[in-house]
Design a protein around this motif. Structure first.
Motif, PDB file in Angstrom:
ATOM      1  N   GLY A 141     -14.165 -21.409 -23.701  1.00 12.97           N
ATOM      2  CA  GLY A 141     -14.916 -20.217 -24.383  1.00 12.97           C
ATOM      3  C   GLY A 141     -16.076 -20.920 -25.333  1.00 12.97           C
ATOM      4  N   THR A 142     -16.540 -19.898 -26.060  1.00 14.65           N
ATOM      5  CA  THR A 142     -17.901 -20.435 -26.708  1.00 14.65           C
ATOM      6  C   THR A 142     -17.435 -20.739 -28.175  1.00 14.65           C
ATOM      7  N   LEU A 143     -17.587 -22.041 -28.818  1.00 12.08           N
ATOM      8  CA  LEU A 143     -17.287 -22.252 -29.992  1.00 12.08           C
ATOM      9  C   LEU A 143     -18.517 -22.284 -30.991  1.00 12.08           C
ATOM     10  N   PHE A 144     -17.997 -22.113 -32.264  1.00  6.50           N
ATOM     11  CA  PHE A 144     -18.954 -22.463 -33.171  1.00  6.50           C
ATOM     12  C   PHE A 144     -18.298 -22.740 -34.718  1.00  6.50           C
ATOM     13  N   SER A 145     -18.991 -23.276 -35.355  1.00 12.39           N
ATOM     14  CA  SER A 145     -18.460 -23.755 -36.728  1.00 12.39           C
ATOM     15  C   SER A 145     -19.013 -22.976 -37.983  1.00 12.39           C
ATOM     16  N   LEU A 146     -18.139 -22.990 -38.695  1.00 20.62           N
ATOM     17  CA  LEU A 146     -18.649 -22.524 -40.349  1.00 20.62           C
ATOM     18  C   LEU A 146     -18.194 -23.187 -41.292  1.00 20.62           C
ATOM     19  N   LYS A 147     -18.989 -23.371 -42.304  1.00 21.16           N
ATOM     20  CA  LYS A 147     -18.499 -24.492 -43.437  1.00 21.16           C
ATOM     21  C   LYS A 147     -17.946 -23.479 -44.561  1.00 21.16           C
ATOM     22  N   CYS A 148     -16.605 -23.725 -44.906  1.00 21.58           N
ATOM     23  CA  CYS A 148     -15.999 -22.594 -45.842  1.00 21.58           C
ATOM     24  C   CYS A 148     -16.326 -23.028 -47.301  1.00 21.58           C
ATOM     25  N   LYS A 149     -16.620 -22.004 -48.141  1.00 25.91           N
ATOM     26  CA  LYS A 149     -16.690 -22.286 -49.688  1.00 25.91           C
ATOM     27  C   LYS A 149     -15.856 -21.233 -50.466  1.00 25.91           C
ATOM     28  N   GLY A 150     -15.251 -22.036 -51.573  1.00 23.46           N
ATOM     29  CA  GLY A 150     -14.354 -21.458 -52.193  1.00 23.46           C
ATOM     30  C   GLY A 150     -12.993 -21.831 -51.785  1.00 23.46           C
ATOM     31  N   ASP A 151     -12.127 -21.261 -52.579  1.00 19.67           N
ATOM     32  CA  ASP A 151     -10.511 -21.830 -52.307  1.00 19.67           C
ATOM     33  C   ASP A 151      -9.499 -20.481 -51.905  1.00 19.67           C
ATOM     34  N   SER A 152     -10.141 -19.596 -51.365  1.00 19.69           N
ATOM     35  CA  SER A 152      -9.387 -18.468 -51.084  1.00 19.69           C
ATOM     36  C   SER A 152      -8.317 -18.727 -50.172  1.00 19.69           C
ATOM     37  N   MET A 153      -8.582 -19.758 -49.204  1.00 19.93           N
ATOM     38  CA  MET A 153      -7.533 -20.060 -47.896  1.00 19.93           C
ATOM     39  C   MET A 153      -7.062 -21.532 -48.137  1.00 19.93           C
ATOM     40  N   GLU A 154      -7.061 -22.053 -49.609  1.00 18.33           N
ATOM     41  CA  GLU A 154      -6.338 -23.013 -49.846  1.00 18.33           C
ATOM     42  C   GLU A 154      -4.784 -22.789 -49.901  1.00 18.33           C
ATOM     43  N   MET A 200      -6.096 -11.200 -45.332  1.00 19.49           N
ATOM     44  CA  MET A 200      -5.221 -11.928 -46.238  1.00 19.49           C
ATOM     45  C   MET A 200      -5.687 -13.482 -46.461  1.00 19.49           C
ATOM     46  N   PRO A 201      -5.876 -13.694 -47.903  1.00 14.69           N
ATOM     47  CA  PRO A 201      -5.963 -15.008 -48.258  1.00 14.69           C
ATOM     48  C   PRO A 201      -4.933 -15.822 -48.427  1.00 14.69           C
ATOM     49  N   GLU A 202      -4.943 -16.944 -48.082  1.00  7.63           N
ATOM     50  CA  GLU A 202      -3.811 -17.901 -48.234  1.00  7.63           C
ATOM     51  C   GLU A 202      -3.338 -18.167 -49.813  1.00  7.63           C
ATOM     52  N   ASN A 203      -4.555 -18.330 -50.554  1.00  6.37           N
ATOM     53  CA  ASN A 203      -4.171 -18.304 -51.965  1.00  6.37           C
ATOM     54  C   ASN A 203      -3.910 -16.986 -52.925  1.00  6.37           C
ATOM     55  N   LYS A 204      -2.791 -17.141 -53.420  1.00  5.17           N
ATOM     56  CA  LYS A 204      -2.095 -16.083 -54.039  1.00  5.17           C
ATOM     57  C   LYS A 204      -3.064 -15.384 -55.249  1.00  5.17           C
ATOM     58  N   LYS A 205      -3.960 -16.174 -55.763  1.00  2.65           N
ATOM     59  CA  LYS A 205      -4.567 -15.692 -56.787  1.00  2.65           C
ATOM     60  C   LYS A 205      -5.562 -14.736 -56.381  1.00  2.65           C
ATOM     61  N   TYR A 206      -5.850 -14.676 -55.174  1.00  2.26           N
ATOM     62  CA  TYR A 206      -6.802 -13.772 -54.520  1.00  2.26           C
ATOM     63  C   TYR A 206      -6.141 -12.283 -53.750  1.00  2.26           C
ATOM     64  N   ASP A 207      -6.889 -11.322 -54.098  1.00  3.17           N
ATOM     65  CA  ASP A 207      -6.374  -9.979 -53.322  1.00  3.17           C
ATOM     66  C   ASP A 207      -6.662 -10.015 -51.885  1.00  3.17           C
ATOM     67  N   PRO A 208      -5.878  -9.281 -51.318  1.00  4.65           N
ATOM     68  CA  PRO A 208      -6.527  -8.936 -49.645  1.00  4.65           C
ATOM     69  C   PRO A 208      -7.701  -8.139 -49.790  1.00  4.65           C
ATOM     70  N   ILE A 209      -8.691  -8.282 -48.876  1.00  2.00           N
ATOM     71  CA  ILE A 209      -9.718  -7.352 -48.396  1.00  2.00           C
ATOM     72  C   ILE A 209      -9.185  -6.303 -47.457  1.00  2.00           C
ATOM     73  N   VAL A 210      -9.488  -4.909 -47.700  1.00  2.90           N
ATOM     74  CA  VAL A 210      -9.005  -4.114 -46.883  1.00  2.90           C
ATOM     75  C   VAL A 210     -10.322  -3.550 -46.097  1.00  2.90           C
ATOM     76  N   LEU A 211     -10.076  -3.421 -44.638  1.00  7.78           N
ATOM     77  CA  LEU A 211     -10.989  -2.816 -43.762  1.00  7.78           C
ATOM     78  C   LEU A 211     -10.386  -1.683 -43.481  1.00  7.78           C
ATOM     79  N   ASP A 212     -11.388  -0.525 -43.432  1.00  7.55           N
ATOM     80  CA  ASP A 212     -11.162   0.766 -42.789  1.00  7.55           C
ATOM     81  C   ASP A 212     -12.559   1.439 -42.559  1.00  7.55           C
ATOM     82  N   LYS A 213     -12.537   2.838 -42.214  1.00  9.28           N
ATOM     83  CA  LYS A 213     -13.764   3.392 -41.686  1.00  9.28           C
ATOM     84  C   LYS A 213     -14.715   3.270 -42.923  1.00  9.28           C
ATOM     85  N   ASP A 214     -14.561   3.397 -44.153  1.00  6.58           N
ATOM     86  CA  ASP A 214     -15.254   3.522 -45.369  1.00  6.58           C
ATOM     87  C   ASP A 214     -15.628   1.836 -45.371  1.00  6.58           C
TER      88      ASP A 214
END
Length: 231
Positions: A141-154, A200-214
């Protein structure tokens, strides 16, 4: 011949063709004379930033610096025989085997910055640099990389980590993905509930982000690898 030796030999050849000495090359790509000398003598291996500077300077692909003749092995590669194709214009990964370590594959992966909606993901304006990663299997497949900023997935993905993504527009429930929201990409774990997608974040101090039509978002790839530089 190991990777460092291949790189050293290729650099010496390119310098000889340009009739270029260590000081001239160092001044041209804005690095120390001692760094060029170490690369040329095979004492050190250039990192991704240095490799890209050399590739730009000599108008070659990064793989031309690292691959001995005939080592390109996979369909998912840049055509290294076409010297007019600069690595910045590549839209697929360069994949080659490591000669002194059978079964290992080194891949040149573009690191993306801001991704504008509607633009091709790997368009030149999105690519900030390239990283060289080793895999113990032939990636697809086609691979690319992103540099993560912040601790929401720690603690799974620490701040400053580089996350490798395989480009695809869907993932299984519970898998981690890169999701494009507006002009920014975020890494989250996907959870689907009825017609709603939760990021869903891995770090429990953050809330989930909801995706919907709006509040729409678009999955652009699945997380397949996480790495970070140790200073």
């Amino acid at each position: 011949m190991n990777l460092k030796s291949v790189f050293s030999k290729n650099l010496q050849d390119l310098m000889a063709k340009r009739h270029e000495n260590v000081k001239e090359l160092a001044e041209s790509i804005h690095v120390a004379d001692s760094t060029i000398s170490d690369w040329k003598l095979g004492k050190k291996m250039a990192r991704s930033g240095g490799l890209q500077k050399l590739a730009d300077h000599y108008h070659v692909n990064v793989t031309d610096l690292l691959v001995d003749t005939g080592l390109i092995t996979d369909d998912n590669k840049v055509d290294a025989s076409n010297s007019s194709l600069n690595t910045k214009n590549a839209t697929k990964n360069s994949l080659f085997s490591i000669t002194n370590n059978p079964g290992m594959y080194q891949v040149s992966i573009p690191v993306l910055g801001r991704i504008a909606c509607g633009d091709p993901i790997l368009s030149e304006q999105n690519i900030e640099e390239y990283r060289q990663l080793l895999f113990d299997h032939k990636p697809f497949g086609t691979l690319f990389s992103l540099k993560c900023k912040g601790d929401s997935m720690e603690p799974v993905i620490p701040d400053g980590s580089f996350v490798t993504i395989r480009q695809q527009d869907t993932v299984e429930n519970g898998q981690m993905a890169a999701v494009l929201i507006g002009d920014e990409a975020t890494i989250k774990r996907i959870k689907r509930v009825d017609n709603t997608t939760l990021l869903m974040p891995e770090n429990k101090k953050y809330d989930p982000i909801v995706l919907d039509k709006d509040h729409p978002g678009k999955i652009i790839g699945k997380v397949v690898h996480v790495d970070y530089d140790v200073l």
